[in-house]
Design a protein around this motif. Sequence first.
Motif, PDB file in Angstrom:
ATOM      1  N   THR A  70      12.009  59.048  47.346  1.00 27.07           N
ATOM      2  CA  THR A  70      11.566  60.306  46.749  1.00 27.07           C
ATOM      3  C   THR A  70      11.938  61.444  47.696  1.00 27.07           C
ATOM      4  O   THR A  70      11.588  61.413  48.875  1.00 27.07           O
ATOM      5  CB  THR A  70      10.046  60.309  46.507  1.00 27.07           C
ATOM      6  OG1 THR A  70       9.706  59.184  45.684  1.00 27.07           O
ATOM      7  CG2 THR A  70       9.604  61.575  45.809  1.00 27.07           C
ATOM      8  N   GLN A  72      11.900  65.626  48.262  1.00 26.34           N
ATOM      9  CA  GLN A  72      11.361  66.930  47.882  1.00 26.34           C
ATOM     10  C   GLN A  72      12.064  67.979  48.732  1.00 26.34           C
ATOM     11  O   GLN A  72      12.080  67.867  49.965  1.00 26.34           O
ATOM     12  CB  GLN A  72       9.851  66.989  48.118  1.00 26.34           C
ATOM     13  CG  GLN A  72       9.082  66.021  47.254  1.00 26.34           C
ATOM     14  CD  GLN A  72       7.602  66.042  47.577  1.00 26.34           C
ATOM     15  OE1 GLN A  72       7.209  66.043  48.734  1.00 26.34           O
ATOM     16  NE2 GLN A  72       6.788  66.054  46.541  1.00 26.34           N
ATOM     17  N   ASN A 100      12.806  67.978  42.982  1.00 24.17           N
ATOM     18  CA  ASN A 100      12.430  66.633  43.398  1.00 24.17           C
ATOM     19  C   ASN A 100      13.409  65.611  42.824  1.00 24.17           C
ATOM     20  O   ASN A 100      13.884  65.752  41.704  1.00 24.17           O
ATOM     21  CB  ASN A 100      11.019  66.288  42.933  1.00 24.17           C
ATOM     22  CG  ASN A 100       9.986  67.207  43.554  1.00 24.17           C
ATOM     23  OD1 ASN A 100      10.142  67.684  44.669  1.00 24.17           O
ATOM     24  ND2 ASN A 100       8.918  67.458  42.826  1.00 24.17           N
TER      25      ASN A 100
END
Length: 134
Positions: A70, A72, A100
Amino acid sequence: MKALVIPAALLATLTAATVARADVQTPISSGQAVSQGSSGGSQSSQCGFIASTPNEVVRVTGENASLRFTLQSEGQPTLLIQGPGGRNQCVLADSYSGGNIEVPGVWEQGTYSVFVGDRTQSSHPYTLTIVQEN
């Protein structure tokens, strides 16, 4: 038995913990590793502008590992994951994701070079989280 090796650069942000169903050579806090840095670079690639060296290197030492990457970041981030056998996966953030990027999957044994890029050759702070899932 599966194993995941998280790069030494992440070691400073990690604390000891046991991850269920995995032999983790570098401790991962609560089943995840988190790193921060600056996106982008001067090298043009099929996945935007990236640094000449990977932001992270992940080594899967077992047969398969269920991982979720993930990212960001601000700007127009990209995530390039170069895997064994010359396989590349490029994921671009879109206008719906708010910057994101999420890449789940079952990853086979091997070494993965992870590049955090930007489509506009800009540089922005990023947070990359790698979670080992059950």
